[in-house]
Design a protein around this motif. Structure first.
Motif, PDB file in Angstrom:
ATOM      1  N   LEU A   1       0.814  -1.229   0.000  1.00 45.08           N
ATOM      2  CA  LEU A   1       0.000   0.000   0.000  1.00 45.08           C
ATOM      3  C   LEU A   1       0.836   1.262   0.000  1.00 45.08           C
ATOM      4  O   LEU A   1       0.360   2.323  -0.386  1.00 45.08           O
ATOM      5  CB  LEU A   1      -0.860   0.025   1.279  1.00 45.08           C
ATOM      6  CG  LEU A   1      -2.244  -0.567   1.195  1.00 45.08           C
ATOM      7  CD1 LEU A   1      -2.910  -0.476   2.546  1.00 45.08           C
ATOM      8  CD2 LEU A   1      -3.085   0.155   0.149  1.00 45.08           C
ATOM      9  N   HIS A   2       2.092   1.153   0.467  1.00 42.19           N
ATOM     10  CA  HIS A   2       2.882   2.350   0.769  1.00 42.19           C
ATOM     11  C   HIS A   2       2.907   3.352  -0.385  1.00 42.19           C
ATOM     12  O   HIS A   2       2.552   4.526  -0.224  1.00 42.19           O
ATOM     13  CB  HIS A   2       4.304   1.916   1.149  1.00 42.19           C
ATOM     14  CG  HIS A   2       5.159   3.050   1.597  1.00 42.19           C
ATOM     15  ND1 HIS A   2       5.845   3.847   0.714  1.00 42.19           N
ATOM     16  CD2 HIS A   2       5.424   3.538   2.841  1.00 42.19           C
ATOM     17  CE1 HIS A   2       6.507   4.780   1.393  1.00 42.19           C
ATOM     18  NE2 HIS A   2       6.269   4.613   2.680  1.00 42.19           N
ATOM     19  N   ASP A   3       3.298   2.880  -1.583  1.00 38.00           N
ATOM     20  CA  ASP A   3       3.442   3.819  -2.707  1.00 38.00           C
ATOM     21  C   ASP A   3       2.106   4.366  -3.170  1.00 38.00           C
ATOM     22  O   ASP A   3       2.001   5.512  -3.591  1.00 38.00           O
ATOM     23  CB  ASP A   3       4.157   3.135  -3.883  1.00 38.00           C
ATOM     24  CG  ASP A   3       5.630   2.961  -3.588  1.00 38.00           C
ATOM     25  OD1 ASP A   3       6.041   3.372  -2.480  1.00 38.00           O
ATOM     26  OD2 ASP A   3       6.366   2.417  -4.424  1.00 38.00           O
ATOM     27  N   ILE A   4       1.076   3.518  -3.096  1.00 43.00           N
ATOM     28  CA  ILE A   4      -0.239   3.979  -3.559  1.00 43.00           C
ATOM     29  C   ILE A   4      -0.735   5.113  -2.668  1.00 43.00           C
ATOM     30  O   ILE A   4      -1.291   6.102  -3.144  1.00 43.00           O
ATOM     31  CB  ILE A   4      -1.239   2.803  -3.569  1.00 43.00           C
ATOM     32  CG1 ILE A   4      -0.837   1.822  -4.662  1.00 43.00           C
ATOM     33  CG2 ILE A   4      -2.666   3.296  -3.792  1.00 43.00           C
ATOM     34  CD1 ILE A   4      -1.769   0.670  -4.837  1.00 43.00           C
TER      35      ILE A   4
ATOM     36  N   PRO B   1      -0.566   2.376 -10.069  1.00 47.33           N
ATOM     37  CA  PRO B   1      -1.759   2.469  -9.221  1.00 47.33           C
ATOM     38  C   PRO B   1      -2.505   1.146  -9.079  1.00 47.33           C
ATOM     39  O   PRO B   1      -3.261   0.950  -8.139  1.00 47.33           O
ATOM     40  CB  PRO B   1      -2.628   3.514  -9.910  1.00 47.33           C
ATOM     41  CG  PRO B   1      -2.063   3.703 -11.264  1.00 47.33           C
ATOM     42  CD  PRO B   1      -0.645   3.255 -11.247  1.00 47.33           C
ATOM     43  N   SER B   2      -2.265   0.206 -10.015  1.00 48.18           N
ATOM     44  CA  SER B   2      -3.024  -1.051  -9.907  1.00 48.18           C
ATOM     45  C   SER B   2      -2.202  -2.129  -9.204  1.00 48.18           C
ATOM     46  O   SER B   2      -2.585  -3.293  -9.198  1.00 48.18           O
ATOM     47  CB  SER B   2      -3.424  -1.534 -11.300  1.00 48.18           C
ATOM     48  OG  SER B   2      -2.265  -1.821 -12.041  1.00 48.18           O
ATOM     49  N   SER B   3      -1.063  -1.745  -8.596  1.00 46.27           N
ATOM     50  CA  SER B   3      -0.170  -2.772  -8.037  1.00 46.27           C
ATOM     51  C   SER B   3      -0.786  -3.502  -6.841  1.00 46.27           C
ATOM     52  O   SER B   3      -0.358  -4.585  -6.501  1.00 46.27           O
ATOM     53  CB  SER B   3       1.155  -2.148  -7.617  1.00 46.27           C
ATOM     54  OG  SER B   3       0.916  -1.170  -6.625  1.00 46.27           O
TER      55      SER B   3
ATOM     56  N   LYS C   1      -2.647  -8.669  -9.143  1.00 45.59           N
ATOM     57  CA  LYS C   1      -1.191  -8.463  -9.165  1.00 45.59           C
ATOM     58  C   LYS C   1      -0.542  -8.804  -7.826  1.00 45.59           C
ATOM     59  O   LYS C   1       0.634  -8.558  -7.628  1.00 45.59           O
ATOM     60  CB  LYS C   1      -0.883  -7.000  -9.512  1.00 45.59           C
ATOM     61  CG  LYS C   1      -1.345  -6.639 -10.901  1.00 45.59           C
ATOM     62  CD  LYS C   1      -0.719  -5.367 -11.383  1.00 45.59           C
ATOM     63  CE  LYS C   1      -1.170  -5.075 -12.818  1.00 45.59           C
ATOM     64  NZ  LYS C   1      -0.672  -3.803 -13.286  1.00 45.59           N
ATOM     65  N   MET C   2      -1.347  -9.323  -6.893  1.00 48.44           N
ATOM     66  CA  MET C   2      -0.782  -9.637  -5.576  1.00 48.44           C
ATOM     67  C   MET C   2      -0.110 -11.007  -5.630  1.00 48.44           C
ATOM     68  O   MET C   2      -0.661 -11.950  -6.218  1.00 48.44           O
ATOM     69  CB  MET C   2      -1.878  -9.651  -4.506  1.00 48.44           C
ATOM     70  CG  MET C   2      -2.492  -8.301  -4.227  1.00 48.44           C
ATOM     71  SD  MET C   2      -1.376  -7.175  -3.391  1.00 48.44           S
ATOM     72  CE  MET C   2      -1.446  -7.807  -1.718  1.00 48.44           C
ATOM     73  N   PRO C   3       1.069 -11.147  -5.022  1.00 51.83           N
ATOM     74  CA  PRO C   3       1.761 -12.438  -5.081  1.00 51.83           C
ATOM     75  C   PRO C   3       1.032 -13.539  -4.305  1.00 51.83           C
ATOM     76  O   PRO C   3       1.190 -14.715  -4.604  1.00 51.83           O
ATOM     77  CB  PRO C   3       3.118 -12.135  -4.424  1.00 51.83           C
ATOM     78  CG  PRO C   3       2.897 -10.891  -3.622  1.00 51.83           C
ATOM     79  CD  PRO C   3       1.827 -10.123  -4.302  1.00 51.83           C
TER      80      PRO C   3
END
Length: 1484
Positions: A687-690, A697-699, A704-706
């Motif tokens: 969440l940090h960068d978002i 933004p869709s990370s 896209k979650m591992p």
């Protein structure tokens, strides 16, 4: 302290003024949208408007407002713009319009996006104009407009069109503007950049000379702009008069620099350029800073710029710097200065050999460098690459003051940001409260700039994010505190007594004079701090007031905030207070300090603790409160007293003021934010960068979650296999069983999971297979194990057939990551939320979910729906004060749950007792949970295991069905279940039933094991803490509660894995962020796995009372809205089930393909017309009433009497037709109108049993999230559109009604508004006069859209409607009266006599009442004649009237209604009886 001048309010032009304006006449000729034949484009029109309207009026907002509102930009300026016609007036006109759109907070770039071709050329012209000489073609005022335009561009980097232009100004190549030595130094620091720099040089050589020149100009633009600013700044004289244009230019320029420094993409390259220009040094030495009046705002902005230039961040990587790293940077700077001094300047040996701590203060640096000559200082600076090298035998051109300040300010020790914050008092003082630049008044017009932080899309670091929010939250609450202080203190009327003291001529509920004030404790500071750990004082007041107010004062609780105020009035006794004049000088207010209540003292001087024990009764009127003062503030005040000989503030207080508890939680929230900044905020990595607004933004999307989960149990989400198949369109569904009879829910679904974060494209052969596989879902139906033989053992089931987008939202919510659901009105947001909660609860029983909403009401709706699903209520817990409003018998608060556990424990132990008895076991197994546990282990389990061994498959022999029942050991216990327990049809079925029975028994003991803790913990508080930390799986609270109680929750060790936020678009940015951090990190990581936000950013944002924070600082932007703007993927729900399809069309244009659920077309309530009204929605034009449209008795307190009367008249008409009053709500867009409508309802019909009151009379903003069948809406404004221009408010207003919406407004005003066009074009397509069908009673069988069989009547204006309703009412009274008479079957003579008495009484009432001014009553006869024809209709529906059969009961009712008709509608004295009597004769 001089009070600032009150800012003037911008008065919006009236419709008549708009129509009379030259601009409007031109608009009608050239560009107005409603004009069919327009004149061709003429460049001279633009020149004329610019010179005559804009420049001549000195850019008056009123003129620019008119132009912008007339759609000048959309329909004329940009539509016809091209390089051929571009001119100064053209450029300036476009910039003025864009700036006005930003000031009004409406979207500004839409027009440019539609026609982007000429934008690059236009932008280059702007850059050229911004650098033009100030005495040349462009004046300084015009260049300030251009600066503002550029600032808006830099703040709109999310718009591709703007970003592509701005990037050319700010990127690595702009370092061309650095001195060569500095450039070399910077490239050495970051070797990676040198590679890029060489590439740039190569590319430049390949360019043709003209393109290269153009590129060089763009790269040097900001460096040249800075030089230009410095020359303007230097032209400000020390004390002679200065033009305000210069001051405004300087302020706007610093604002632009702050915005560039506060965004990482621009800061990365620009910060070095800014540092190299030494702009800050020039500014701090300028004359403007030292000008008391003109330079006040400039110096505040300068402090902000200084803060951001030295911000603790690595410009290249964007990582926050720790305190150690900052210290290292500081030491490197000093030691490099010492090395230069040692090598080249023998006069600085002492400096070079000293230790760092000795030389890094301002005083010591000035001591060492002050004596040096200017040339030597220049040489020192050039060794540090700060200035170009000084040629030999030449003198420096810089003055000594500048050179000295340059070296000192660069090397002095700085206090760290966190230390600064910790030393800051949390309560505002009089200096901040009345500073217009920081806390503007309600009349902020959006014109000037302010010394306030802004919330845009991106933040530098989490510290920066929290700090901006901290400052804004503090100032927003300061604004509310100011209003409270001004209100309370002016009510107390402090005057100067004859002897010079203070005398209070009035009284205030929220404030009391202080009788005595003493500081009783100043505790020692903690190690390393210089402020006391706590300061306590006693405040004595005399409560000689009414009992209920006394109770309020005595009810002050621990942690309530109060304010201590010193007033020294200079006005003599009896002076009138003028609210329009500055407050401070009238009242003589000197000091304001905050404090926090610890408690009231008892007779012995001890603090009375809050608790269950009743409070002691204190004698007399005198009460003393022990309060905590702010230690930081106390230390500052005392230092000031000792060092500067100032008076001791704490000996002067004479008023204490309290505030309403609901609005008074600002200190707790500020402390929470400050605590967060002092701890390592661990936000999950995903969440940090978002949150900061960077990266992809869709990370955080589940795809896209591992740790995506392949197989999920959807439990009761699907109603059937067909429902499942329709929920995944485009997917191939494979069911693991072929027998259709077994394909029944619940289903487990296995999804194809992509490994890693999106693979590279494979070669084309593999692609089809891959996509086929990616679309295949494997569905496995499974049976929920039998839970026992009782009916209540059956699980509760979901009954909602979710749409495929709702299913996508539910699926995303169950997967790890960030899920954003946009839920337009009526699309089932709450149902989706509840299903997600239920599914997480069943899939991950060990995880805990936190539910956060904006309002208690939303929490209640959620809880009521959760109750209907299969969730064990012992796992539910609700924190905060809203649980009182829950419409269930169950109490989910902490103590409610403790009581539930205790009661449940007793119930279960009773069951154990029954079980023990049925098994014939002696002893007292049901004494405690512990004894029950042993009983289960030794008695119950042994019997069960023995039973299983008997009935289990023994080798080859077929199992015998009868054995299952025969050997079953618990027959007697289950004797009270529906019989027979065993069906005897098959072994498997009976065995499953037996296991179900055992599960039922086992569950009793599992629960008792969980409840054992409540036997060990004795106090209610401990038990409730245990529930919160261990037992509850679903914990709900409001965002405010989370912000207030974070400290306590973290201390308890509260833990959770998932967060679901409802109404997320209505929650303040900071209040959305705090719930992410209500737990301590585990091993440096957050355990948060899912964050689900459900909201609607097209509806209203959080409420911000002060316009400046709302508009200038963008404080109303919720985190949800920011994420949508940044581009975080959302699931948009697309089918509404609330309103008729026709009503939905009024707002569905705002959403991505929002359609209707099938029942909206099918159910009879949606297909039937609204009785008595021709249309299901209508816009009704209301002209001025008695020459008045809108009025404004107080700032922003708008009223419109004509509309208010009209709305109430329609409401009464609907009730008289038989509509239930509680199905109608009256909404308006302003508080003033709400109060006016409530007054009119009280006067006209509030206490009348025939009519009653509407369900609610409130504002659109307050009604968000609620709905009703029929909505009557008053838009109030007649001069300017006002805040309805905010499309979000329009969407809320249009989407509250299910079946009927009737809007009262000045049509000519609203139909011109560009933003509202999609809704108003539909509204104005229908007639603008109210069409009613008075003879059609409610409910009707007429279909919606059919022509009615009854006569339609058109109401032209409000007086006609009021008269009509009055006559209709009188007629109804008569009819009902006669109906009751006929029921009594009295002799004819008696009926006549009663009738005569009645009409005489009515006449008398009317004569007494009918004195108000007359309106035009020409319409009255039509109204009453149509009313006569409806007599027979009304007679058949007497049940709706509720009138008494007693003739004496009638006059009071008619009395109410005569006054009801209002000044406009009361007929002439003779009229009413004349028109009433024939109707009654006809009925006879």
């Amino acid at each position: 302290m001089a009070a600032p001048a009150q800012p003037k309010k911008i008065v919006a032009p009236t419709v008549s003024q708009i129509n009379a304006e030259f601009v409007t006449q031109l608009a009608c000729k050239y560009w107005a949208p409603h004009i069919k034949k327009k004149s061709p484009f003429d460049i001279k029109v633009i020149e004329d408007i610019y010179e005559k309207e804009i420049v001549k009026s000195r850019f008056a907002i009123r003129k620019i407002m008119l132009l912008e509102f007339s759609q000048y930009l959309e329909n004329y300026l940009w539509m016809n713009y091209s390089p051929e016609v571009s001119s100064k007036a053209y450029l300036m006109s476009i910039c003025c319009m864009v700036n006005e759109k930003f000031r009004e907070n409406v979207p500004a770039w839409e027009t440019f996006k539609k026609k982007p071709d000429h934008f690059p050329f236009f932008f280059k012209c702007i850059l050229k104009a911004a650098l033009a000489e100030t005495d040349g073609e462009f004046s300084l005022h015009e260049q300030t407009v251009l600066l503002l335009f550029l600032d808006h561009c830099f703040n709109s980097l999310e718009v591709d069109l703007i970003r592509s232009q701005v990037q050319q100004l700010i990127s690595l190549p702009m370092w061309m503007g650095l001195q060569p030595a500095r450039l070399e130094l910077e490239l050495k620091k970051t070797p990676k950049l040198r590679k890029f720099w060489n590439l740039i040089k190569k590319n430049d050589e390949k360019m043709d000379p003209e393109a290269r020149e153009q590129a060089y100009q763009e790269r040097r633009f900001l460096s040249q702009l800075i030089q230009k600013f410095i020359s303007v700044l230097k032209s400000v004289p020390p004390s002679e008069p200065v033009t305000m244009d210069k001051v405004h230019y300087c302020e706007r320029f610093i604002e632009l620099l702050i915005d560039l420094e506060a965004l990482l993409p621009t800061r990365r390259w620009f910060n070095t350029i800014l540092d190299d220009s030494h702009l800050l040094v020039h500014c701090y030495l300028s004359n403007l800073v030292h000008r008391e009046e003109d330079g006040h705002l400039f110096s505040q902005l300068l402090d902000m710029l200084k803060f951001y230039t030295g911000f603790e961040i690595n410009d290249q990587t964007g990582n926050a710097l720790t305190e150690n790293e900052m210290t290292t940077i500081h030491y490197d700077r000093i030691t490099s200065l010492q090395r230069a001094a040692f090598a080249h300047f023998p006069e600085l040996y002492d400096f070079a050999l000293s230790n760092v701590a000795e030389v890094d203060t301002r005083e010591s640096l000035v001591k060492f460098f002050g004596p040096l000559s200017s040339n030597t200082l220049h040489q020192v600076a050039s060794y540090l690459c700060l200035l170009p090298t000084l040629p030999k035998n030449e003198d420096t051109t810089f003055d000594k003051e500048f050179l000295l300040e340059l070296l000192v300010s660069r090397h002095e020790r700085r206090i760290s940001q966190i230390q600064q914050l910790n030393q800051m008092p949390l309560y505002p003082t009089e200096k901040i409260i009345w500073d217009e630049n920081i806390v503007p008044t309600e009349y902020y017009s959006g014109e000037g700039c302010l010394a306030l932080p802004k919330l845009n899309l991106q933040f530098l670091t989490l510290h920066d994010y929290l700090l901006r929010n901290f400052n804004l939250f503090r100032l927003e609450s300061t604004y509310e505190i100011r209003q409270d202080i001004e209100d309370s203190v002016s009510r107390m009327k402090p005057w100067q007594s004859e002897y010079g003291g203070v005398v209070f001529g009035g009284w205030a509920r929220m404030a009391q004079p202080i009788v005595a004030f003493t500081v009783v404790e100043v505790a020692k500071p903690n190690i390393g701090e210089n402020w006391p750990t706590r300061v306590r004082a006693d405040v004595t007041i005399n409560l000689n007031v009414r009992d209920h107010i006394k109770d309020e004062w005595e009810g002050l609780r621990k942690h309530d905030v109060c304010f201590l105020i010193t007033v020294r009035p200079t006005k003599p006794y009896g002076t009138k207070f003028d609210r329009r004049r500055p407050f401070i000088e009238q009242i003589g207010l000197v000091y304001v300090r905050g404090c926090e209540i610890q408690g009231m003292l008892d007779d012995k001087g001890r603090v009375i603790e809050d608790g269950p024990e009743p409070r002691p009764n204190l004698r007399g009127e005198s009460r003393t409160f022990r309060v905590f003062l702010d230690p930081n503030q106390y230390q500052q005040d005392m230092t000031n007293t000792i060092q500067n000989g100032a008076e001791d503030v704490y000996e002067t207080f004479n008023i204490i003021m309290r505030r309403k508890p609901k609005e008074n939680n600002f200190k707790a929230v500020l402390e929470t934010i400050r605590n967060l900044m002092n701890t390592d905020c661990v936000v999950p990595d995903w969440l940090h960068d978002i949150i900061l607004g960077y990266g992809d933004p869709s990370s955080a999307h589940y795809s896209k979650m591992p740790n995506q989960i392949a197989t999920l149990d959807f439990n009761d989400t699907f109603l059937s296999i067909d429902h499942l198949k329709s929920s995944f369109p485009g997917h191939n569904v494979k069911v693991t069983v072929d027998d259709p009879a077994l394909q029944i829910p619940p289903f487990r679904i296995t999804f194809p999971v992509r490994s890693g974060k999106g693979k590279k494209r494979k070669d084309t052969d593999g692609e089809d297979e891959d996509s086929e596989e990616a679309k295949t879902l494997i569905v496995e139906p499974h049976v929920i194990p039998n839970r026992g033989p009782y009916p209540y053992n059956q699980p509760k089931r979901n009954t909602i057939q979710f749409t495929h987008t709702q299913i996508e939202a539910i699926r995303a919510g169950m997967q790890p990551g960030l899920t954003m659901v946009v839920g337009p009105p009526g699309t089932g947001k709450t149902d989706v939320a509840v299903q997600i909660i239920s599914n997480i609860y069943h899939n991950f029983p060990e995880q805990r979910t936190l539910i956060v909403t904006h309002s208690n009401q939303a929490l209640n709706q959620l809880f009521e729906k959760i109750m209907a699903l299969d969730i064990d209520e012992r796992h539910l817990l609700r924190l905060g004060h809203g649980e009182e409003e829950l419409e269930t018998e169950k109490d989910f608060s902490r103590y409610g749950r403790v009581n539930y556990v205790l009661a449940r424990r007793i119930e279960l132990l009773e069951e154990v007792k029954r079980l023990q008895k049925s098994l014939g076991v002696p002893g007292d197994a049901s004494y405690t949970c512990e004894t029950a546990g042993y009983f289960f282990l030794y008695q119950v389990m042994s019997r069960w295991e023995e039973y299983i061994s008997k009935v289990k498959n023994k080798g080859n022999t077929l199992p015998d069905v009868t054995e299952v029942s025969t050997f079953f050991p618990f027959h007697e216990y289950f004797a009270n279940a529906p019989q027979p327990i065993f069906k005897g049809r098959s072994y498997e079925e009976d065995m499953e039933i037996a296991e179900g029975c055992f599960r039922h028994i086992k569950k009793i003991f599992t629960q008792l094991e969980e409840f054992r803790a409540s036997e060990l913990l004795r106090s209610g508080l401990d038990r409730s803490k245990y529930l919160l930390v261990k037992e509850a799986k679903i914990i709900a609270m409001t965002c405010t509660h989370a912000a207030l109680k974070r400290h306590d929750l973290v201390k308890l060790g509260f833990k959770y894995d998932n967060i679901l936020m409802e109404e997320a678009a209505q929650i303040l940015e900071i209040e959305t962020f705090i719930p992410l951090l209500l737990q301590n990190p585990q091993d440096g990581f957050s355990r948060l796995k899912r964050w689900i936000m459900i909201g609607d950013h097209h509806q209203l944002p959080p409420v911000i009372k002060n316009m400046a924070f709302q508009k200038y600082s963008n404080m109303e932007q919720s985190l949800f809205t920011r994420f949508v703007r940044v581009g975080v993927p959302t699931v948009d729900l697309d089918a509404q089930g609330r309103a008729r399809a026709s009503l939905c069309n009024l707002y569905n244009w705002r959403y991505k393909n929002l359609g209707n659920l099938p029942h909206v077309q099918l159910l009879p309530e949606f297909s039937t017309a609204n009785a008595g009204l021709l249309y299901d929605f209508q816009l009704i034009n209301v002209e001025d009433f008695q020459g008045v449209g809108e009025s404004e008795p107080n700032p922003y307190f708008y009223q419109n009497l004509g509309e208010a009367e009209y709305v109430v008249a329609l409401f009464m008409y609907m009730c008289l037709l038989g509509y239930p009053a509680d199905k109608i709500s009256i909404l308006t867009t302003y508080n003033g109108q709400k109060h006016l409508i409530r007054d009119i309802i009280n006067r006209r019909c509030g206490s009348n049993p025939l009519i009653g009151r509407p369900n609610k009379v409130t504002t659109v903003d307050r009604f968000q999230g609620q709905q009703n069948d029929y909505i009557l809406l008053s838009l109030v404004r007649t001069r300017a559109v006002g805040h309805l221009r905010d499309v979000r408010r329009l969407v809320v207003a249009m989407s509250r009604a299910r079946l009927g919406l009737y809007i009262f407004a000045r049509v000519s005003l609203f139909q011109n508004c560009f933003e509202l066009t999609p809704a108003f074009s539909q509204l104005t397509a229908r007639p603008l006069h109210l069409h009613i069908i008075p003879t059609e009673p409610f409910p009707t069988s007429r279909k919606n859209g059919e022509r009615p069989s009854h006569e339609v009547q058109i109401i032209k204006n409000m007086p006609q409607m009021a008269n009509f309703v009055y006559n209709m009412y009188m007629h109804l009274i008569q009819t009902t009266h006669h109906y009751h008479q006929s029921l009594l079957q009295l002799p004819p003579a008696m009926v006549e006599e009663a009738e005569e008495v009645q009409s005489q009484e009515t006449e008398v009432e009317i004569e007494e009442e009918a004195n108000p001014p007359q309106a035009d009553l020409s319409s009255l006869t039509d109204a009453s004649s149509s009313q006569e024809s409806s007599a027979s209709q009304t007679e058949t529906t007497p049940d709706h009237t509720g009138a008494s059969s007693n003739p004496e009961a009638v006059p009071p009712v008619s009395d109410t209604t005569v006054s009801m008709a209002g000044p406009a509608a009361v007929p002439a004295e003779a009229n009413a009886p004349q028109h009433v009597t024939p109707a009654s004769e006809e009925t006879k």
